[in-house]
Design a protein around this motif. Structure first.
Motif, PDB file in Angstrom:
ATOM      1  N   LEU A  39     -62.425 -12.541  33.105  1.00 20.21           N
ATOM      2  CA  LEU A  39     -61.709 -12.931  33.830  1.00 20.21           C
ATOM      3  C   LEU A  39     -60.200 -12.229  32.946  1.00 20.21           C
ATOM      4  N   ALA A  40     -60.021 -13.561  32.330  1.00 21.07           N
ATOM      5  CA  ALA A  40     -58.280 -14.197  31.867  1.00 21.07           C
ATOM      6  C   ALA A  40     -58.806 -12.571  30.232  1.00 21.07           C
ATOM      7  N   VAL A  41     -59.375 -12.390  30.027  1.00 23.84           N
ATOM      8  CA  VAL A  41     -59.793 -11.505  28.753  1.00 23.84           C
ATOM      9  C   VAL A  41     -59.594 -10.226  29.460  1.00 23.84           C
ATOM     10  N   GLN A  42     -60.103  -9.313  30.523  1.00 23.63           N
ATOM     11  CA  GLN A  42     -59.692  -7.948  31.501  1.00 23.63           C
ATOM     12  C   GLN A  42     -58.245  -8.391  32.004  1.00 23.63           C
ATOM     13  N   ARG A  43     -57.091  -9.241  32.331  1.00 20.99           N
ATOM     14  CA  ARG A  43     -56.198  -9.836  32.541  1.00 20.99           C
ATOM     15  C   ARG A  43     -55.188  -9.215  31.032  1.00 20.99           C
ATOM     16  N   TRP A  44     -55.841 -10.036  30.574  1.00 21.98           N
ATOM     17  CA  TRP A  44     -55.022  -9.732  28.961  1.00 21.98           C
ATOM     18  C   TRP A  44     -55.150  -8.318  28.343  1.00 21.98           C
ATOM     19  N   ASP A  45     -56.640  -7.467  28.672  1.00 19.99           N
ATOM     20  CA  ASP A  45     -56.483  -6.470  28.094  1.00 19.99           C
ATOM     21  C   ASP A  45     -55.501  -5.310  29.339  1.00 19.99           C
ATOM     22  N   ARG A  46     -54.977  -5.710  30.135  1.00 18.81           N
ATOM     23  CA  ARG A  46     -54.542  -4.928  30.880  1.00 18.81           C
ATOM     24  C   ARG A  46     -53.280  -4.777  30.781  1.00 18.81           C
ATOM     25  N   ALA A  47     -52.400  -6.434  30.022  1.00 18.60           N
ATOM     26  CA  ALA A  47     -51.191  -6.683  29.830  1.00 18.60           C
ATOM     27  C   ALA A  47     -50.928  -6.552  28.884  1.00 18.60           C
ATOM     28  N   ASP A  48     -51.893  -5.780  28.125  1.00 20.25           N
ATOM     29  CA  ASP A  48     -51.437  -4.662  26.825  1.00 20.25           C
ATOM     30  C   ASP A  48     -50.749  -5.272  26.321  1.00 20.25           C
ATOM     31  N   ILE A  49     -50.648  -7.061  25.697  1.00 25.20           N
ATOM     32  CA  ILE A  49     -49.915  -8.233  24.601  1.00 25.20           C
ATOM     33  C   ILE A  49     -49.818  -7.505  23.485  1.00 25.20           C
ATOM     34  N   THR A  50     -48.966  -7.723  22.573  1.00 23.49           N
ATOM     35  CA  THR A  50     -48.936  -7.321  21.547  1.00 23.49           C
ATOM     36  C   THR A  50     -48.303  -8.660  21.068  1.00 23.49           C
ATOM     37  N   ALA A  51     -47.892  -8.891  18.942  1.00 22.54           N
ATOM     38  CA  ALA A  51     -47.893  -9.330  18.290  1.00 22.54           C
ATOM     39  C   ALA A  51     -45.881  -9.631  18.869  1.00 22.54           C
ATOM     40  N   GLU A  52     -45.572  -8.299  18.858  1.00 24.87           N
ATOM     41  CA  GLU A  52     -44.306  -7.762  19.173  1.00 24.87           C
ATOM     42  C   GLU A  52     -43.649  -8.076  19.955  1.00 24.87           C
ATOM     43  N   SER A  53     -44.107  -7.601  21.551  1.00 25.91           N
ATOM     44  CA  SER A  53     -43.667  -8.497  23.229  1.00 25.91           C
ATOM     45  C   SER A  53     -44.262  -9.573  22.742  1.00 25.91           C
ATOM     46  N   ILE A  54     -44.913 -10.328  22.244  1.00 25.58           N
ATOM     47  CA  ILE A  54     -44.508 -12.360  22.109  1.00 25.58           C
ATOM     48  C   ILE A  54     -43.449 -12.567  21.496  1.00 25.58           C
ATOM     49  N   ARG A  55     -43.127 -11.451  20.317  1.00 29.64           N
ATOM     50  CA  ARG A  55     -41.915 -12.278  19.465  1.00 29.64           C
ATOM     51  C   ARG A  55     -40.244 -12.115  20.769  1.00 29.64           C
ATOM     52  N   ASP A  56     -41.223 -11.146  21.486  1.00 24.89           N
ATOM     53  CA  ASP A  56     -40.186 -10.455  22.257  1.00 24.89           C
ATOM     54  C   ASP A  56     -39.373 -11.161  23.587  1.00 24.89           C
ATOM     55  N   VAL A  57     -40.786 -11.956  24.059  1.00 25.33           N
ATOM     56  CA  VAL A  57     -40.479 -12.707  25.290  1.00 25.33           C
ATOM     57  C   VAL A  57     -39.927 -14.351  24.605  1.00 25.33           C
ATOM     58  N   LEU A  58     -40.013 -14.188  23.095  1.00 22.95           N
ATOM     59  CA  LEU A  58     -39.361 -15.872  22.512  1.00 22.95           C
ATOM     60  C   LEU A  58     -38.588 -15.720  22.400  1.00 22.95           C
ATOM     61  N   ALA A  59     -37.634 -13.921  21.607  1.00 29.38           N
ATOM     62  CA  ALA A  59     -36.349 -14.241  22.110  1.00 29.38           C
ATOM     63  C   ALA A  59     -35.309 -14.100  23.264  1.00 29.38           C
ATOM     64  N   VAL A  60     -36.404 -13.356  23.944  1.00 26.94           N
ATOM     65  CA  VAL A  60     -35.658 -13.694  25.839  1.00 26.94           C
ATOM     66  C   VAL A  60     -35.473 -14.769  25.967  1.00 26.94           C
ATOM     67  N   PHE A  61     -36.280 -16.077  26.326  1.00 27.01           N
ATOM     68  CA  PHE A  61     -36.335 -17.149  26.172  1.00 27.01           C
ATOM     69  C   PHE A  61     -35.757 -18.114  25.335  1.00 27.01           C
ATOM     70  N   GLU A  62     -35.128 -17.335  24.395  1.00 26.26           N
ATOM     71  CA  GLU A  62     -33.764 -17.737  23.936  1.00 26.26           C
ATOM     72  C   GLU A  62     -32.442 -17.355  24.192  1.00 26.26           C
ATOM     73  N   ARG A  63     -32.790 -16.000  24.248  1.00 23.21           N
ATOM     74  CA  ARG A  63     -30.879 -15.539  25.361  1.00 23.21           C
ATOM     75  C   ARG A  63     -30.478 -15.910  26.488  1.00 23.21           C
ATOM     76  N   GLU A  64     -32.087 -16.129  26.890  1.00 19.90           N
ATOM     77  CA  GLU A  64     -31.665 -16.121  28.307  1.00 19.90           C
ATOM     78  C   GLU A  64     -32.689 -17.750  29.241  1.00 19.90           C
ATOM     79  N   PRO A  65     -32.427 -18.939  28.418  1.00 21.47           N
ATOM     80  CA  PRO A  65     -33.190 -20.119  29.138  1.00 21.47           C
ATOM     81  C   PRO A  65     -33.484 -20.638  30.254  1.00 21.47           C
ATOM     82  N   ARG A  66     -33.150 -19.465  31.279  1.00 21.27           N
ATOM     83  CA  ARG A  66     -33.073 -20.039  32.900  1.00 21.27           C
ATOM     84  C   ARG A  66     -34.535 -19.366  33.189  1.00 21.27           C
ATOM     85  N   LEU A  67     -35.141 -18.722  32.516  1.00 20.08           N
ATOM     86  CA  LEU A  67     -36.046 -17.463  32.596  1.00 20.08           C
ATOM     87  C   LEU A  67     -37.564 -18.114  32.119  1.00 20.08           C
ATOM     88  N   LEU A  68     -36.861 -19.478  31.266  1.00 21.79           N
ATOM     89  CA  LEU A  68     -38.304 -19.793  31.060  1.00 21.79           C
ATOM     90  C   LEU A  68     -38.989 -20.813  32.390  1.00 21.79           C
TER      91      LEU A  68
END
Length: 216
Positions: A104-133
């Protein structure tokens, strides 16, 4: 006819999940680049080629789009499949519970289409907008509780049975480690292969310590 309806529902669910993932990907990138106030919902809609109405069918706000908190349940087909797995054991938990949770977790991962670039964006977002963390952590906690209740329902366990929570938490820990491995530059394996390898290692570990009450 029943098969065709199920297939149509599954295809619709995949399309919905793909659209939601695309919206989140664009919203993440724009937030990482400009901050939440640096772009509009209309700009996201234009880049994804959807209407404003469609956007709000999926997400209640721009914040939710960035975090992937959808206003609708897009993985019903996946959870239905998980719930439909029969428990062949007359007593106790299904012997395939951990495997099914991992799938189930793998299927959800595949649907989310997560990439290294999107992970970097997530980290950058938390740095810019800490309340989102904080909101992200709350979302993860809600998702975990939802999966615990899913296991309780499938296995016929009473609410609060620690075995359901333990199963979910074990798989979540393995998934977290698998994500880190998947995103390394040296990795050439699929996410599913990494998860399967780590689950096998966990099974070996449990098998080597069959008595949880052994004296140290």
């Amino acid at each position: 006819m029943h098969y065709e309806m199920n297939r149509a529902t599954s295809m619709r669910g995949r399309r919905m999940a793909a659209t939601a993932a695309q919206v989140t990907s664009v919203a993440l990138r724009l937030t990482a680049e400009r901050g939440l106030s640096g772009f509009t919902v209309e700009e996201v809609c234009e880049q994804v080629d959807i209407s404003r109405r469609t956007f709000f069918n999926y997400f209640a706000s721009k914040d939710d789009a960035v975090l992937g908190i959808t206003a609708r349940k897009d993985d019903d087909a996946l959870t239905d499949q998980f719930l439909a797995r029969d428990n062949p054991a007359s007593t106790g938990l299904s012997p395939t519970l951990l495997d099914d949770l991992a799938e189930l977790a793998v299927q959800r991962w595949d649907r989310a289409d997560i990439t290294a670039e999107s992970i970097r964006d997530v980290l950058a977002v938390f740095e810019r907008e800490p309340r989102l963390l904080t909101r992200f952590v709350e979302k993860m906690q809600r998702d975990e509780q939802s999966d615990v209740e899913l296991v309780e329902h499938r296995e016929g366990l009473a609410s609060g049975d620690l075995r359901a929570a333990a199963a979910v938490q074990i798989i979540r820990a393995l998934i977290s480690a698998a994500v880190r491995e998947f995103l390394t530059l040296a990795n050439t394996d699929t996410f599913a292969e990494i998860v399967a390898r780590r689950l096998a290692a966990a099974r070996d570990l449990f098998a080597s310590n069959p008595d949880p009450e052994r004296k140290s």
